[in-house]
Design an enzyme around this catalytic site. Structure first.
Site, short mmCIF file in Angstrom:
data_model
loop_
_atom_site.label_atom_id
_atom_site.label_comp_id
_atom_site.label_asym_id
_atom_site.label_seq_id
_atom_site.Cartn_x
_atom_site.Cartn_y
_atom_site.Cartn_z
N PHE A 149 3.12 6.91 -1.36
CA PHE A 149 3.76 7.91 -2.23
C PHE A 149 3.42 7.70 -3.69
CE2 PHE A 149 6.88 4.54 -2.94
CZ PHE A 149 7.23 4.75 -4.27
N LYS A 173 -3.89 11.98 5.34
CA LYS A 173 -2.49 12.01 5.80
C LYS A 173 -1.67 11.44 4.64
CE LYS A 173 0.72 9.94 7.11
NZ LYS A 173 1.96 9.88 6.31
N GLU A 176 4.84 11.29 3.27
CA GLU A 176 5.75 12.41 3.52
C GLU A 176 6.73 12.60 2.36
OE1 GLU A 176 5.38 9.53 4.96
OE2 GLU A 176 7.00 9.00 6.33
N SER A 226 2.34 -0.30 2.17
CA SER A 226 2.97 -1.62 2.19
C SER A 226 2.25 -2.53 3.19
CB SER A 226 4.45 -1.48 2.51
OG SER A 226 4.61 -0.70 3.67
N CYS A 281 1.29 -0.57 -7.58
CA CYS A 281 0.84 -1.81 -6.92
C CYS A 281 0.17 -2.73 -7.91
CB CYS A 281 -0.10 -1.49 -5.78
SG CYS A 281 -1.63 -0.80 -6.37
N GLU A 383 8.09 -8.06 -2.49
CA GLU A 383 7.82 -7.01 -3.48
C GLU A 383 9.12 -6.21 -3.68
OE1 GLU A 383 5.22 -3.87 -1.97
OE2 GLU A 383 4.30 -3.67 -3.94
P1 NAD Z 1 4.39 2.83 3.08
O1 NAD Z 1 3.73 1.67 3.70
O2 NAD Z 1 5.83 3.08 3.39
O3 NAD Z 1 3.64 4.20 3.48
C1 NAD Z 1 2.25 4.32 3.37
C2 NAD Z 1 1.77 5.29 4.44
O4 NAD Z 1 2.08 4.78 5.73
C3 NAD Z 1 2.42 6.66 4.35
O5 NAD Z 1 1.46 7.65 4.55
C4 NAD Z 1 3.45 6.65 5.47
O6 NAD Z 1 3.69 7.91 6.03
C5 NAD Z 1 2.82 5.73 6.49
N1 NAD Z 1 3.83 5.01 7.28
C6 NAD Z 1 5.10 4.71 6.91
N2 NAD Z 1 5.72 4.03 7.88
C7 NAD Z 1 4.82 3.88 8.89
C8 NAD Z 1 4.88 3.25 10.17
N3 NAD Z 1 5.97 2.62 10.58
N4 NAD Z 1 3.78 3.28 10.93
C9 NAD Z 1 2.65 3.89 10.52
N5 NAD Z 1 2.56 4.51 9.32
C10 NAD Z 1 3.62 4.50 8.50
O7 NAD Z 1 4.15 2.69 1.51
P2 NAD Z 1 4.79 3.56 0.35
O8 NAD Z 1 6.22 3.19 0.20
O9 NAD Z 1 4.43 4.98 0.48
O10 NAD Z 1 3.97 3.00 -0.91
C11 NAD Z 1 4.33 1.86 -1.62
C12 NAD Z 1 3.61 0.63 -1.12
O11 NAD Z 1 2.20 0.81 -1.24
C13 NAD Z 1 3.89 -0.61 -1.94
O12 NAD Z 1 3.98 -1.71 -1.07
C14 NAD Z 1 2.69 -0.74 -2.84
O13 NAD Z 1 2.44 -2.05 -3.33
C15 NAD Z 1 1.62 -0.29 -1.93
N6 NAD Z 1 0.44 0.13 -2.66
C16 NAD Z 1 -0.66 -0.66 -2.60
C17 NAD Z 1 -1.79 -0.31 -3.30
C18 NAD Z 1 -3.02 -1.16 -3.23
O14 NAD Z 1 -4.08 -0.66 -3.54
N7 NAD Z 1 -2.92 -2.43 -2.84
C19 NAD Z 1 -1.81 0.87 -4.06
C20 NAD Z 1 -0.66 1.67 -4.08
C21 NAD Z 1 0.45 1.29 -3.36
#
Ligand code: NAD
Length: 497
Positions: A149, A173, A176, A226, A281, A383
């Site tokens: 997000f 994708k 959401e 994450s 991040c 985090e």
């Molecule tokens: P998230 O892991 O909750 O979601 C990321 C994606 O995974 C979304 O598209 C979501 O729909 C999907 N998803 C969520 N739950 C899932 C599940 N159980 N099974 C499969 N897919 C699932 O992350 P977020 O909250 O949207 O974003 C924040 C996180 O992203 C933080 O941990 C941040 O550090 C990390 N991030 C990392 C970088 C990097 O380059 N290292 C960059 C930006 C964000």
């Protein structure tokens, strides 16, 4: 109320009977739209249209592909303001930050315009007697990107910018929580002359992610989110023979050496810790003052700046940062502050219970500063992803190298010092993927590449730059020999001496 569907083959489509997910305005706490959470059937439609479009695109010469990317770059630039406002309305970051989100994505599209040069193969004339060897970088086919997000413009562009320029079709994708900007980016791609079906957007949650991992036609998955989910996606993608690059969470440290320019370091750390409500991040949520008295000197410079910070709605041009993305995330961040206090941290600024007049139901958290945090505390290990800065005091340079090196995450780190020798040694030894020297957020420019170490990234290819180009292409190497023939044709072509 608007229901967001999916963007497939150049058109908006809906999935019959799909579950719906609420999208909030984080400033007011109200639901403003809903998004469909679809699954395998919708994905299959996207894959079919992508497959068709990719066959033609892969045969389109690189210069023509680059021209489409160039026209797209110009069109996205023209729409920056519109995209930034839309982004802020769902994410909550202030419009200036959203503009940056769009512009960093454009940087990657711009890099992708150089694909005729980047995708050139290698050639060896005369590798053996009359033998020449050449290699080419072929696209993979249909690839997918699963995005978080927190950068709904930049991260999709990291992925589809490189994937499409190299000759692939891409299915995104989005999160959401804020899918509108990726949908708009896909519409603009077609408006810029991109072939329909080459960039599709499917919306969904775990069900859609699992469908992507299982789909036999999808050849590569790029993920950012994450760490536990990054690891899950990496495992699922590679188990079905796909390429995968899966970026995860972070806990970046800002090391302050005793000789740092304290005013500058305090200013930099303020922006890096609290900007975008800490939902980056590459944020700096941990500061490590090194040596006797450094923490006090840092706090003397930092506290007046912290007190002057302005938390506001995302459209407030004077605000330093806006609300966090959802009520659930606000609750999680506040409960982690509770936990840090229970673990023994000293609260120097407390953002819990913060409300903004007129926006009492918005998801705001005040800037929080916790001192005397130690490496054994759970809230240091995890985090937090909110406007919370933790101070971990270190006695020596060795301790300062060890803290980020031994942490489970290894995304970014920054050192503030005026001593080039210390900075050089730190950059060399620290076990972290991206290092800043007097640069608080060392996100590499588009022609380098982005990637952390340890639990911040699974897989072995970074995002964008030449690493992205390699990730989205496979090498074919041809070894050729043309022995002298007896045919009339060759006799005609090759003069005999
Ligand atoms: P998230 O892991 O909750 O979601 C990321 C994606 O995974 C979304 O598209 C979501 O729909 C999907 N998803 C969520 N739950 C899932 C599940 N159980 N099974 C499969 N897919 C699932 O992350 P977020 O909250 O949207 O974003 C924040 C996180 O992203 C933080 O941990 C941040 O550090 C990390 N991030 C990392 C970088 C990097 O380059 N290292 C960059 C930006 C964000």
């Amino acid at each position: 109320m608007q229901n967001i569907g999916h963007y497939i083959n150049g058109a908006h489509v809906n999935a019959k009977g799909a579950r719906l997910h609420d999208i909030y305005d984080p400033n007011t706490g109200a639901v403003q739209r809903r998004v469909e959470l679809a699954g395998a059937d919708t994905l299959d439609k996207a894959v079919k249209s992508a497959t068709k479009a990719q066959r033609i695109w892969a045969q389109t010469n690189p210069q023509r592909r680059a021209r489409v990317m160039f026209d797209y770059k110009v069109l996205v630039e023209k729409h920056t303001e519109e995209l930034a406002e839309l982004l802020s309305s769902e994410h909550g970051k202030v419009v200036a930050d959203s503009r940056g989100d769009v512009m960093r994505g454009i940087d990657v599209i711009e890099f992708a315009c150089g694909i005729p040069q980047g995708q050139k193969g290698e050639h060896t004339y005369g590798a053996g007697p009359e033998i020449d060897v050449y290699s080419m970088r072929k696209p993979l086919g249909v690839v997918a990107g699963i995005t978080p997000f927190n950068f709904p413009a930049m991260i999709p562009m990291w992925m589809f910018g490189m994937a499409i320029a190299t000759g692939n079709a891409c299915i995104i994708k989005p999160s959401e929580k804020d899918p509108s900007v990726p949908m708009r980016l896909a519409e603009l791609f077609v408006e810029a002359g991109g072939p329909e079906g080459l960039l599709n957007v499917v919306n969904g949650d775990k069900e859609m992610v699992d469908a992507i991992l299982a789909h036999p036609v999808i050849k590569a998955v790029s993920f950012v989110g994450s760490s536990d989910i990054a690891q899950y996606v990496y495992g699922g993608a590679t188990a079905t023979g796909k390429r995968a690059q899966c970026m995860g969470g972070a806990k970046n440290h800002g090391i302050i050496m005793p000789d740092a320019n304290m005013e500058q370091a305090a200013k930099d750390i303020l922006g890096a810790a609290y900007g975008s409500a800490g939902e980056r991040c590459m944020a700096l949520p941990v500061v490590v003052p090194v040596g006797e008295g450094t923490a006090e000197k840092f706090l003397e410079a930092f506290m007046p700046k912290l007190k002057a910070m302005r938390v506001g709605v995302s459209s407030d041009a004077e605000a330093d940062y806006g609300p966090v993305v959802t009520a659930a995330h606000k609750k999680r961040v506040e409960s982690m502050i509770d936990q840090a206090v229970a673990e023994g941290a000293t609260v120097l600024a407390d953002g819990r219970g913060f409300t903004l007049q007129g926006y009492e139901d918005g998801f705001f958290i005040g800037p929080t500063l916790l001192d005397n945090v130690t490496p054994d505390m759970e809230t240091y290990k995890e985090e937090i992803f909110g406007p919370v800065l933790q101070i971990v005091r270190a006695k020596t340079f060795e301790e300062a190298v060890a803290l980020p090196s031994e942490h489970q995450y290894g995304n970014g780190v920054a050192i503030f010092t005026q001593n080039g020798r210390a900075a050089r040694e730190f950059a060399d030894r620290v076990e972290v993927g991206m290092v800043g020297i007097n640069v608080p957020i060392p996100v590499p420019v588009a022609y380098h590449s982005f990637g952390g170490w340890k639990r911040s990234a699974f897989g072995d290819a970074n995002q964008y730059g030449n690493e992205g180009l390699r990730f989205y292409t496979k090498v074919k190497t041809v070894t050729q020999r043309w022995p002298e023939g007896e045919t009339e044709d060759s006799a005609f072509i090759i003069p005999r001496f």
